[in-house]
Design an enzyme around this catalytic site. Structure first.
Site, PDB file in Angstrom:
ATOM      1  CD  GLN A 171       1.260 -20.982  -6.949  1.00  0.00           C
ATOM      2  OE1 GLN A 171       0.686 -21.833  -7.788  1.00  0.00           O
ATOM      3  NE2 GLN A 171       0.795 -19.870  -6.756  1.00  0.00           N
ATOM      4  CG  ASP A 174       0.767 -27.812   2.068  1.00  0.00           C
ATOM      5  OD1 ASP A 174       1.808 -28.250   1.433  1.00  0.00           O
ATOM      6  OD2 ASP A 174      -0.462 -27.921   1.333  1.00  0.00           O
ATOM      7  CG  HIS A 191       4.571 -18.786  -2.335  1.00  0.00           C
ATOM      8  ND1 HIS A 191       3.202 -18.949  -2.976  1.00  0.00           N
ATOM      9  CD2 HIS A 191       5.253 -17.837  -3.100  1.00  0.00           C
ATOM     10  CE1 HIS A 191       3.366 -18.105  -4.042  1.00  0.00           C
ATOM     11  NE2 HIS A 191       4.715 -17.475  -4.313  1.00  0.00           N
ATOM     12  CB  CYS A 202      23.636 -18.566  11.383  1.00  0.00           C
ATOM     13  SG  CYS A 202      23.615 -18.720  12.957  1.00  0.00           S
ATOM     14  CB  CYS A 229      19.946 -18.843  16.531  1.00  0.00           C
ATOM     15  SG  CYS A 229      21.260 -19.601  15.741  1.00  0.00           S
ATOM     16  CB  CYS A 319      -4.949 -32.925  -8.018  1.00  0.00           C
ATOM     17  SG  CYS A 319      -4.725 -31.186  -8.771  1.00  0.00           S
TER      18      CYS A 319
END
Length: 406
Positions: A171, A174, A191, A202, A229, A319
């Site tokens: 999600q 970063d 995301h 293009c 672009c 985590c």
């Protein structure tokens, strides 16, 4: 004519009287709720006979206020961070390690919680963005380009390298999974990615990886980055699904890969996500299968998630702490992030000299001594990657076809 005028005046008077009655009723209800609320705050033994009579008279209001209190208590409990003790944590990680070893197709879902160690705020934690806004506090902006991949990012990269993880669905925008060295084919950034802008004029869609945050000029329903672009001159757009947007970006980058991985998964590991957004993506959870044929779910998060009751195991820990123990159990060495090996420097398309004024965000500094080894900007422009399938997926593709037809 006079009768019609009298009828019109009468109808207006009735409407005004009705509106006035509604206002008075709302005010009466407000006073009743306030009165009953004050009485309920008192201990039962301290209430007077008059106050007890008030509660008896307004039983429905008492029930409604009690329900509201229950909801507030439940919400507060869900927002609390819970930590397993050291023994619990190690035992749970052993169970997770066994699941990782036995899995035939392990898919990892990641949220903001894996990046907090890189000083990037999460959303629903005690100091999260949404939590602070709900309390009426201002949220200070932070330069996410200064962040570097965390231990968890590097662990995930190694698990994929060791063929224990098949796919990562993130999600986060970063860009830290990309910068950790994780294979792009094994990554779905649902995301978007703050370092990538694309040309949707293009065909196929052309991408430009930058060394700075391309979203400084973009916001809700405004995706133009202010650059063009170099291939067709079309306006470049960011790839971010901004907060509050629904439906405009049906399939952000590699949604097809995410859905296919989820369909093949026998184990799903959720890291640092509240799952309040991911739960809405039905195809990620195989909910169309019988319960005994769905992937086994393992969750690592400090707070409650709506999928906790379906999980085989819920680990309440940070985590990085969990992944460090997991890698020890699996006897896999985790490399420290090294800027020299960061793939973003080889993937990046530098700005042309005339585009230097198009951004104010800080550029990621290249590794010491490698400033002169960055790709030549003119050559990179010619080789800007065409993204098969498009960042905006099927929904945006339909819009482009209609435009061409007209």
């Amino acid at each position: 004519m006079a009768e019609e005028a009298d009828t019109g005046v009468s109808l207006r008077a009735e409407r005004k009287a009705l509106e006035k009655a509604k206002i008075l009723q709302r005010e009466s209800d407000r006073r009743t709720f306030s009165l009953v609320g004050r009485v309920l705050k008192k201990p039962e033994a301290e209430r007077s006979e008059e106050e007890a009579a008030v509660l008896l008279l307004h039983r429905e209001t008492v029930e409604e206020l009690c329900k509201r209190q229950v909801r507030r208590t439940v919400l507060k409990r869900k927002q609390e961070e819970v930590f397993d003790d050291a023994d619990q944590l190690r035992n749970k990680v052993r169970q997770l390690a066994d699941a990782v070893k036995q899995a035939k197709h392990l898919v990892v879902y990641t949220g903001a919680g894996i990046s907090t160690a890189a000083s990037i705020p999460d959303y629903r934690g005690p100091n999260g963005v949404w939590t602070q806004l709900q309390k009426g506090r201002t949220v200070s902006s932070s330069d996410l380009s200064k962040a570097e991949p965390t231990l968890t990012h590097m662990c995930i990269k190694m698990l994929h390298k060791e063929k224990l993880v098949k796919h990562v669905v993130s999600q986060n925008c970063d860009g830290l999974h990309l910068r950790s060295g994780l294979s792009r084919q094994a990554l779905s950034e649902l995301h978007g990615n703050m370092f990538i802008e694309v040309c949707t004029s293009c065909s196929p869609v052309r991408e430009y990886v930058r060394l700075f945050d391309v979203t400084e000029r973009t916001s809700l329903h405004r995706h133009g980055t202010g650059r063009r672009c170099n291939h067709c001159g079309g306006e470049l757009r960011d790839t971010i699904v901004h907060f509050g947007e629904r439906g405009t970006l049906e399939q952000p980058l590699n949604w097809k890969g995410a859905a296919e991985a989820a369909n093949m998964a026998d184990v799903i590991l959720c890291l640092g996500s509240s799952l309040k957004v991911l739960k809405k993506y039905a195809c990620l959870w195989s909910m169309n299968r019988p319960a005994n044929r769905r992937p086994k779910l393992y969750i690592v998060n400090l707070q409650w998630t709506p999928k906790d009751d379906l999980a085989v195991l819920k680990i309440n820990g940070k985590c990085d702490d969990v992944m460090r123990l997991l890698m020890e159990e699996l006897s896999i060495q985790t490399p420290v992030y090294d800027r020299v090996e960061d793939p973003i420097f080889s993937l990046a398309t530098p700005l042309l000299p005339e585009e230097d004024d198009s951004r104010t965000r800080e550029v990621i500094a290249p590794p010491n001594g490698q400033e002169d080894s960055l790709p030549d900007c003119r050559k990179q422009v010619e080789e800007a990657t065409a993204v098969q399938g498009g960042w905006f997926g099927r929904g945006y593709g339909k819009g482009r076809k209609k435009k061409k037809a007209s």
